[in-house]
Write an enzyme that holds these catalytic residues in place. Sequence first.
Site, PDB file in Angstrom:
ATOM      1  N   ASP A   1       0.794  -1.304   0.080  1.00 25.10           N
ATOM      2  CA  ASP A   1       0.034   0.003  -0.051  1.00 25.10           C
ATOM      3  C   ASP A   1       0.768   1.189  -0.122  1.00 25.10           C
ATOM      4  O   ASP A   1       0.419   2.105   1.012  1.00 25.10           O
ATOM      5  CB  ASP A   1      -0.785  -0.153   1.403  1.00 25.10           C
ATOM      6  CG  ASP A   1      -1.560  -1.237   1.486  1.00 25.10           C
ATOM      7  OD1 ASP A   1      -2.162  -2.082   0.526  1.00 25.10           O
ATOM      8  OD2 ASP A   1      -1.839  -1.530   2.613  1.00 25.10           O
TER       9      ASP A   1
ATOM     10  N   GLU B   1     -11.587   0.030  -3.316  1.00 18.83           N
ATOM     11  CA  GLU B   1     -10.776   0.495  -2.140  1.00 18.83           C
ATOM     12  C   GLU B   1      -9.698   1.359  -2.472  1.00 18.83           C
ATOM     13  O   GLU B   1      -9.578   1.631  -3.519  1.00 18.83           O
ATOM     14  CB  GLU B   1     -10.474  -0.627  -1.100  1.00 18.83           C
ATOM     15  CG  GLU B   1      -9.753  -1.824  -1.728  1.00 18.83           C
ATOM     16  CD  GLU B   1      -9.462  -3.064  -0.707  1.00 18.83           C
ATOM     17  OE1 GLU B   1      -9.606  -2.814   0.457  1.00 18.83           O
ATOM     18  OE2 GLU B   1      -8.524  -3.915  -1.219  1.00 18.83           O
TER      19      GLU B   1
END
Length: 448
Positions: free
Chosen positions: A35, A210
């Site tokens: 991420d 997301e």
Amino acid sequence: MFKNIFRRSLSAILVLLASTLFAQNPFITNQFTADPTARVFGDRVYVYPSHDIPPAPGKGRPNWFVMEDYHVFSSGNLVDWTDHGMIVHQNKVPWVKPESYSMWAPDCIYRNGKYYFYFPSTPADTNANGKGFTIGVAVADKPTGPFVPQATPIKNVKGIDPNVFIDKDGQAYLYWSQGNIYGAKLKENMLELASEPIVLQDLPTKGLKEGPFLFERNGIYYMTYPHVENRIERLEYAVGNNPLGPFKFAGVIMDESPTGCWTNHHSFIQFKNQWYLFYHHNDLSPKFDKNRSIRVDSLFFNEDGTIRKVIPTLRGVGLSNARKVIQIDRYSEVSEQGITVDFLDTASRMKGWKVNFNQKDAWVRYNSVDFNNTNLKKLIIRNLAAEDALLELRADGKNGPLIGQIVLKKSGGWRENGFSAKAPKGVHDLYIIMKSSAPVSVDWLRFQ
Ligand code: FUB
């Protein structure tokens, strides 16, 4: 006082020790990372990733993401990265449920002399099933911390994957995800919402979305996000003329991983006139896709503002200094046949990879090696040869100027061998061509 000096020197030494030279994809190999939010602060790029750790009894949910803290990494050239160490730990944040191992995807942004680090986690007052995330902030004077966590999370936010954008008029926005992608204005203090959260329209409605990342370029607001259109996540984007939308789906930035890593999560930066996409894959943990590693590749826009699809590379970005170790297993291109890549040690994958030349005429191209303006006359290569083998090194083509012809002697194990070479000056693509038949493996090479 001596204690403090000692402590400071020790942490400086630890930072130096933690620096990694391994700069191709994945570009952090001293730990698992995921991420990645990259930001340009001053003349350096800072990357704030999640920190996956291997599952272990008593640590988090089995076979799931296990994340207890965050590190920050920085680089001035996107090649040499420094690990500045841990900046926030789950057990040091007052509102986070201790030992919940759910410090998921973060972001960090600069405003008015402060760095605001946003991160999701499980709050301590959640009900017993441990589900449910919220988002908090930690504040620092420097991009590397120390970051001081706020006592409570941001009110009225439920979800993961915070992303912050500051528009040209100074208005800041917080985005996050919880099935849908949400957005709201932030107050000037960057710690509280200034408007009611809304579900961003008109993003795809079917399949999980997301990891929002919003940026603006030439008046277009790009809302980019991982989305499960088919089986696993791919990176997509939608465009609009307002930070809170509505947005119109505009295309795919990166296809689904061909090897099946279920998640992807990304960020964009423009650094020294080039755009880059940071994302992740499970290179160092091919059998468990919850232990991921961050990558970076160049990204290009078409004239109409649409984004050209990014094809993931092993080579990554930046110039490789010829005097430093060049990991040719992170190649730019290889011959159709005769080249394979394996881990050096499957029991210790962070040691990296080796490239195997399995047949005559097999070749590897490694782009953008910076030989500088000095005459480098020696080649050092770490290799393993079951029989004598002949390799040729050339610049800029399989028939380009010869740099060296080297005979790697049969060896019972890995050896570092030195050869005379005639390296060109400047930046060149390096070709390594197999000229004999018996297989040989190469770990790395460098010039001096
Ligand atoms: O890293 C944990 C979660 O996986 C992130 O929050 C999601 O975006 C996905 O990458």
